[in-house]
Design a protein around this motif. Structure first.
Motif, short mmCIF file in Angstrom:
data_model
loop_
_atom_site.label_atom_id
_atom_site.label_comp_id
_atom_site.label_asym_id
_atom_site.label_seq_id
_atom_site.Cartn_x
_atom_site.Cartn_y
_atom_site.Cartn_z
N TYR A 1 0.81 -1.22 0.00
CA TYR A 1 0.00 0.00 0.00
C TYR A 1 0.84 1.27 0.00
CZ TYR A 1 -4.10 -2.92 0.38
OH TYR A 1 -5.09 -3.84 0.12
N PRO B 1 -8.06 3.27 -2.45
CA PRO B 1 -8.51 2.79 -3.76
C PRO B 1 -8.04 3.63 -4.95
CG PRO B 1 -10.29 3.99 -2.70
CD PRO B 1 -9.15 3.93 -1.71
N GLY C 1 -8.37 1.16 8.40
CA GLY C 1 -7.82 0.84 7.08
C GLY C 1 -8.48 1.72 6.04
N GLY D 1 -7.27 3.70 3.88
CA GLY D 1 -6.58 3.87 2.60
C GLY D 1 -6.49 5.33 2.22
N ARG E 1 -13.55 6.56 0.35
CA ARG E 1 -14.82 6.13 0.95
C ARG E 1 -15.07 6.89 2.26
NH1 ARG E 1 -13.20 1.48 -2.03
NH2 ARG E 1 -14.95 0.94 -3.40
N ASP F 1 -4.83 4.22 9.21
CA ASP F 1 -4.16 3.35 8.22
C ASP F 1 -2.68 3.28 8.57
OD1 ASP F 1 -5.32 2.41 5.20
OD2 ASP F 1 -3.15 2.26 5.52
N PHE F 2 -2.01 2.19 8.18
CA PHE F 2 -0.57 2.13 8.44
C PHE F 2 0.25 2.54 7.23
CE2 PHE F 2 0.06 -2.85 8.02
CZ PHE F 2 -0.35 -2.80 6.69
N ILE G 1 -3.62 -1.78 12.81
CA ILE G 1 -4.64 -2.66 13.40
C ILE G 1 -3.89 -3.85 14.00
CG2 ILE G 1 -6.63 -4.15 12.91
CD1 ILE G 1 -7.08 -2.29 10.40
N THR H 1 -13.63 -1.59 5.40
CA THR H 1 -13.99 -2.22 4.13
C THR H 1 -12.74 -2.65 3.38
OG1 THR H 1 -14.11 -0.01 3.11
CG2 THR H 1 -16.17 -0.95 3.92
N GLY H 2 -12.70 -3.92 3.04
CA GLY H 2 -11.57 -4.44 2.26
C GLY H 2 -10.28 -4.52 3.05
C1 LIG Z 1 -7.92 -2.54 0.10
S1 LIG Z 1 -7.46 -1.13 1.01
C2 LIG Z 1 -9.06 -0.55 1.53
C3 LIG Z 1 -9.12 0.96 1.68
C4 LIG Z 1 -10.50 1.49 2.06
N1 LIG Z 1 -11.00 0.92 3.29
C5 LIG Z 1 -11.50 1.26 0.95
O1 LIG Z 1 -12.38 0.40 1.08
O2 LIG Z 1 -11.39 1.95 -0.08
C6 LIG Z 1 -6.81 -1.80 2.53
C7 LIG Z 1 -6.22 -0.72 3.42
O3 LIG Z 1 -5.99 -1.30 4.71
C8 LIG Z 1 -4.73 -0.86 5.19
N2 LIG Z 1 -4.24 -1.90 6.13
C9 LIG Z 1 -4.05 -3.22 5.88
N3 LIG Z 1 -3.61 -3.83 6.99
C10 LIG Z 1 -3.52 -2.89 7.95
C11 LIG Z 1 -3.13 -2.90 9.32
N4 LIG Z 1 -2.75 -4.03 9.94
N5 LIG Z 1 -3.16 -1.74 10.01
C12 LIG Z 1 -3.57 -0.58 9.43
N6 LIG Z 1 -3.94 -0.50 8.12
C13 LIG Z 1 -3.93 -1.64 7.40
C14 LIG Z 1 -3.87 -0.74 3.96
O4 LIG Z 1 -2.76 0.12 4.15
C15 LIG Z 1 -4.88 -0.22 2.93
O5 LIG Z 1 -4.87 1.19 2.88
#
Ligand SMILES: C[S@@+](CC[C@H](N)C(=O)[O-])C[C@H]1O[C@@H](n2cnc3c(N)ncnc32)[C@H](O)[C@@H]1O
Length: 333
Positions: free
Chosen positions: A16, A22, A54, A56, A60, A77-78, A105, A120-121
């Motif tokens: 990411y 997204p 998360g 992103g 959204r 987000d990380f 997270i 989401t996602g």
């Molecule tokens: C597929 S994107 C989804 C973004 C947004 N929620 C959306 O639906 O458009 C997944 C997001 O989760 C974040 N993510 C994944 N694992 C994570 C964690 N352990 N801690 C924080 N963020 C995390 C990623 O950096 C990424 O931005």
């Protein structure tokens, strides 16, 4: 893809940082699909605090903040690069009700609690999704609820096999950009719904979606049956509220399969022939949901879960769904 982007990402954060999701630019419009789903699930969000775990690039989250101006949001987000885009986007839309935090997270708790968590996602990309849900539940008020979205196994099966193939080939051929091209793998931007959910798609945005689809180090996809394993430890109720498929999406009303409201999936849409439809309608609600996923083979689905008094500020559709098809209740409906 530039030269440095040709290698397989080492972990989820690296993916990411390289391919913010997204949409990698704050010039793109907010995406309203989650905001619509949240609106259909909860009433009375004014004054409540929402964590988007998360978030992103925030497309959204900013849509949520615009749709619920009297609700406060924290985007977590990380990925620093994603948060930067999200901050720019929130600034561009003048959202005074959104803050951001760079955090993980499963990492150090935030020391704050929320009424609602949207995610989401994200949970399906965690190394231990159920542990991630537990961490999130620890940030929820006792009367809190969650809105989540997952990949569905049936509609995603082919893509997950293609992803595995790329992973294997990448062991001996580090040029994943060329591998994606050779295998003609490129994610359709309408895979999880209509193109209204992805405005301003340019090559960079398309590449981010393709990387998310095929180069992700961790991906889980679920049947509805997996919902109790994710949520039942923390939440007394969880219901499936909607599904996505290529170029479409629909909401579920288990209390009324003849509901012709906008976007609601009817029994007739699922089974055009009257005999099959009658057989479907005679099943119990949880078996009907399983029929729905078998018939539609969705690419994604949304789940709402909660505890304490939160059901009281959910919409009637959610309350009826909990009464009829609570996936956290053991032994059927
Ligand atoms: C597929 S994107 C989804 C973004 C947004 N929620 C959306 O639906 O458009 C997944 C997001 O989760 C974040 N993510 C994944 N694992 C994570 C964690 N352990 N801690 C924080 N963020 C995390 C990623 O950096 C990424 O931005």
């Amino acid at each position: 893809m530039t030269r440095s982007e040709h290698t397989y990402p080492g972990d989820v954060r690296e993916l990411y940082e390289r391919f913010p999701y997204p949409l990698p630019t704050s010039a793109a419009e907010p995406i309203f699909d989650t905001a619509i789903g949240v609106d259909l699930a909860f009433h009375d969000l004014d004054g409540r605090r929402v964590l988007d775990a998360g978030c992103g690039t925030g497309h959204r989250l900013v849509a949520l903040a615009l749709q619920f101006p009297d609700t406060s949001f924290l985007g977590l987000d990380f990925s620093s690069r994603s948060i930067s885009v999200a901050e720019e986007l929130a600034g561009r839309y003048g959202c005074a009700n959104v803050e951001f935090v760079r955090a993980e997270i499963g990492g150090t708790p935030l020391g704050r609690r929320f009424d609602v968590i949207t995610s989401t996602g994200v949970i399906h990309h965690l190394p231990d999704p159920a542990a991630g849900v537990t961490w999130l539940a620890g940030h929820l008020e006792p009367d809190g609820a969650m809105y989540t979205w997952f990949y569905h196994l049936y509609g995603e099966y082919d893509r997950l096999l293609e992803r595995r193939l790329i992973r294997l080939l990448a062991d001996t051929d580090g040029d994943v950009g060329r591998l994606l091209g050779d295998l003609k793998l490129s994610l359709s931007m309408v895979r999880y719904g209509s193109d209204t959910s992805h405005s301003a798609v340019d090559d960079e945005a398309h590449l981010a979606a393709t990387a998310d689809a095929y180069l992700h180090p961790i991906v889980n996809a679920y049947e509805f049956d997996a919902v109790p394993g994710l949520f039942a430890e923390q939440f007394p109720w969880a219901v499936v509220t909607g599904v996505n498929w290529p170029d479409g999406s629909g909401t579920i009303n288990v209390a009324d399969w003849s509901d012709t409201g906008f976007g609601v999936i009817t029994a007739e849409r699922l089974f055009a022939e009257p005999g099959t439809r009658a057989a479907f309608l005679a099943l119990d609600p949880r078996a009907q949901l399983h029929c729905l996923e078998l018939a539609l083979r969705p690419t994604g689905f949304s789940v709402v879960c909660g505890r304490g008094a939160s059901l009281g500020w959910c919409t009637t559709r959610i309350q009826q769904s909990v009464a009829l098809a609570n996936l956290c209740r053991r032994g059927g409906a």
